[in-house]
Design an enzyme around this catalytic site. Structure first.
Site, mmCIF file in Angstrom:
data_model
loop_
_atom_site.group_PDB
_atom_site.id
_atom_site.type_symbol
_atom_site.label_atom_id
_atom_site.label_comp_id
_atom_site.label_asym_id
_atom_site.label_seq_id
_atom_site.Cartn_x
_atom_site.Cartn_y
_atom_site.Cartn_z
ATOM 1 N N HIS A 188 0.857 -1.323 0.180
ATOM 2 C CA HIS A 188 0.112 -0.193 0.028
ATOM 3 C C HIS A 188 0.855 1.264 -0.113
ATOM 4 O O HIS A 188 0.613 2.308 -0.580
ATOM 5 C CB HIS A 188 -0.879 0.172 1.284
ATOM 6 C CG HIS A 188 -1.688 1.031 1.085
ATOM 7 N ND1 HIS A 188 -1.408 2.490 1.777
ATOM 8 C CD2 HIS A 188 -3.087 1.407 0.735
ATOM 9 C CE1 HIS A 188 -2.366 3.314 1.464
ATOM 10 N NE2 HIS A 188 -3.407 2.644 0.947
ATOM 11 N N GLY A 204 -9.751 -5.578 -0.221
ATOM 12 C CA GLY A 204 -10.353 -4.410 -0.375
ATOM 13 C C GLY A 204 -10.341 -3.676 -1.901
ATOM 14 O O GLY A 204 -9.705 -4.371 -2.659
ATOM 15 N N HIS A 226 -8.416 -1.586 -3.033
ATOM 16 C CA HIS A 226 -7.108 -1.261 -3.413
ATOM 17 C C HIS A 226 -6.652 -2.693 -4.230
ATOM 18 O O HIS A 226 -6.045 -2.592 -5.369
ATOM 19 C CB HIS A 226 -5.967 -1.316 -2.445
ATOM 20 C CG HIS A 226 -6.029 -0.037 -1.695
ATOM 21 N ND1 HIS A 226 -6.249 1.242 -2.160
ATOM 22 C CD2 HIS A 226 -6.142 0.116 -0.186
ATOM 23 C CE1 HIS A 226 -6.659 1.980 -1.234
ATOM 24 N NE2 HIS A 226 -6.451 1.509 -0.155
ATOM 25 N N LEU A 269 -3.437 -8.080 2.973
ATOM 26 C CA LEU A 269 -4.227 -9.189 3.710
ATOM 27 C C LEU A 269 -5.663 -9.315 3.433
ATOM 28 O O LEU A 269 -6.028 -10.476 3.637
ATOM 29 C CB LEU A 269 -4.039 -8.922 5.201
ATOM 30 C CG LEU A 269 -2.692 -9.169 5.546
ATOM 31 C CD1 LEU A 269 -2.447 -8.816 7.149
ATOM 32 C CD2 LEU A 269 -1.918 -10.232 5.451
ATOM 33 N N ALA A 270 -6.171 -8.319 2.867
ATOM 34 C CA ALA A 270 -7.587 -8.481 2.366
ATOM 35 C C ALA A 270 -7.895 -7.861 1.137
ATOM 36 O O ALA A 270 -7.254 -7.035 0.501
ATOM 37 C CB ALA A 270 -8.564 -7.715 3.581
#
Lengths: 130, 130
Positions: free
Chosen positions: B10, B76, B78, B73-74
């Protein structure tokens, strides 16, 4: 001795991201092979249960030793200050319970291998590891 | 065939967090055992290099095939929208280069084992894999 594991994630406004953490906790439970009596997850913010709720829930179920694993990739303020502060509150209220905070996920020795595995063509044929 | 790997995180306002990603990329390079010609990292926002900069840098060094691994990790926005959009821009400008996006880190088969490993008492005796 009842030794339990609490996986602590940041928490998201996006319910599906929180559900991903819950799924990871269930996968860890399936892979734990008796290493922990109970495995649960909790969130620093934005989703239930909170860290104190997660810890006291495990204590209510008989945990005598809890290992907290931060599900974080970098050592930001959440890892260095916020999680320890939440854990300290519960330690103060339950002095007979041992609560350890493990290193955060980003420091895992296996991380390079994990990233290389992600980069291999799908479907990945490796069996679910123990 | 020059096949390279780009680890995409990120990005953080906290320089040390970005440096952790750079360190992970260096550790992956040390563990890659010839699977990739070059291994680099890039950031969706807040830190250099950007995803297009990372990709075009690898292309300038001769990459013919680049695998992008989202260090997330998820799933989303992004992961599902922003990274594919950045990659698509570079694909449009370099139609002869194959750029694949791998599954994001949170889906790794080894994740439960990684979390169990984190929960073991330090110092962890397991050798650095590979």
């Amino acid at each position: 001795m009842n030794k339990s594991l609490l996986i602590v994630a940041h928490g998201s406004r996006r319910a599906a991201s929180n559900d991903e953490v819950r799924t990871v906790a269930a996968r860890v439970a399936a892979a734990a092979d008796g290493r922990f009596t109970r495995i649960a997850c909790a969130f620093l913010e934005l989703a239930p249960p909170s860290i104190p709720e997660g810890l006291t829930g495990l204590i209510a179920e008989g945990a005598e030793h809890i290992v907290v694993v931060p599900y974080f990739l970098a050592a930001g303020r959440h890892v260095t200050e916020d999680i320890p502060a939440e854990v300290a509150r519960v330690r103060g209220a339950h002095p007979g319970i041992r609560i350890d905070i493990a290193p955060y996920l980003g420091t895992a020795h296996l991380m390079p291998e994990l990233l290389l595995q992600m980069s291999e063509p799908a479907p990945r044929a490796d069996p679910q590891p123990r």
